[in-house]
Enzyme design. Structure first.
Site, short mmCIF file in Angstrom:
data_model
loop_
_atom_site.label_atom_id
_atom_site.label_comp_id
_atom_site.label_asym_id
_atom_site.label_seq_id
_atom_site.Cartn_x
_atom_site.Cartn_y
_atom_site.Cartn_z
N ASP A 107 -46.61 -22.85 68.71
CA ASP A 107 -45.94 -22.64 70.01
C ASP A 107 -45.73 -23.98 70.72
OD1 ASP A 107 -46.32 -19.97 69.55
OD2 ASP A 107 -48.14 -19.89 70.78
N1 URA Z 1 -51.44 -18.73 67.47
C1 URA Z 1 -50.82 -18.87 68.66
O1 URA Z 1 -51.00 -18.06 69.55
N2 URA Z 1 -50.01 -19.92 68.82
C2 URA Z 1 -49.78 -20.84 67.86
O2 URA Z 1 -49.03 -21.78 68.09
C3 URA Z 1 -50.43 -20.68 66.64
C4 URA Z 1 -51.26 -19.62 66.46
#
Ligand code: URA
Length: 238
Positions: A107
């Site tokens: 993310d």
């Molecule tokens: N889980 C999440 O919530 N975000 C990420 O970027 C990776 C795993």
């Protein structure tokens, strides 16, 4: 399409024929793409997707395969092009001549280990749900986590219509003064925003999320924003 190249260039790049001979071969109907004879010289193919054959033999894509491990900073988007003009992870990898694609995603507000490569097969293998490799996240949570909540995360929690698979969870630090907990979660899956959703499911808000490890690859040698090439051995281990 970005990864597409002309068929005659693909044949020439991979040492099969000179560009001129490749053009002749195409016109003579000796080249097959995904099972169909192609006689148009303007035909473009995507080496990561299309299967090219010359006189019945598979023409392999011999472009050098490059694998990079990046310690992604927060604020960067895991994509190769962003419609909103935000900073993208490939902006951080300077001096690599080939076009790199991220292996899975992190993310925008998650930092840590991210692999990028031009090896389409590798991306397919590593991100396929059947082979999802272990990923370890360091998570900062608002509030003090209870042992029962740790057990819930370990056993599996409901996120939307899905129950997460068993996870490994370790408490790294409880800070009563700041009212935060730091935990480490290891999962084999890669559902969208999975770790954040798992923590929400136990009633905890994620304040910071960092991917510390992909399989045995540990990101701690790289500072945030730094990257390095991965060795053949490291790739094979994954
Ligand atoms: N889980 C999440 O919530 N975000 C990420 O970027 C990776 C795993």
């Amino acid at each position: 399409m970005e990864n597409e190249i002309r068929l005659q260039k693909y044949l020439a790049n991979n040492g099969i024929l000179s560009r001129r001979k490749a053009e002749e071969a195409i016109l003579e109907g000796k080249v097959v793409v995904d099972g169909k004879i192609v006689t148009e010289l303007g035909t473009k193919i995507n080496p990561n997707i299309n299967k090219v054959e010359y006189e019945g033999m598979l023409v392999k894509n011999e472009e050098e395969k490059v694998y990079v491990l990046l310690n992604k900073p927060i604020g960067y988007v895991t994509t190769v092009k962003d419609q909103f003009n935000r900073d993208i992870v490939t902006d951080l990898i300077k001096g690599v001549k080939v076009k790199l694609l991220p292996v899975g995603r992190l993310d925008m507000y998650t930092s840590g280990a991210l692999i990028l490569t031009n090896d389409g097969d590798f991306i397919y293998r590593v991100t396929h749900p059947k082979h999802e490799i272990e990923k370890t996240y360091n998570v900062t949570l608002r509030g003090i986590i209870e042992n029962t909540q740790v057990e819930e995360l370990e056993k599996g929690v409901k996120i939307e219509d899905y129950i997460t698979k068993p996870a490994k969870v370790k408490i790294l630090k409880i800070d009563n003064e700041k009212n935060i907990s730091r935990i480490q979660i290891t999962i084999h899956e890669g559902k969208n925003r999975q770790v954040r959703k798992m923590c929400e499911a136990i009633g905890k808000k994620v304040l910071a999320l960092h991917r510390a490890k992909i399989g045995s690859l540990d990101i701690k040698d790289l500072k945030i924003g730094e990257w390095r090439y991965l060795s053949k051995k490291e790739i094979e281990k994954l």
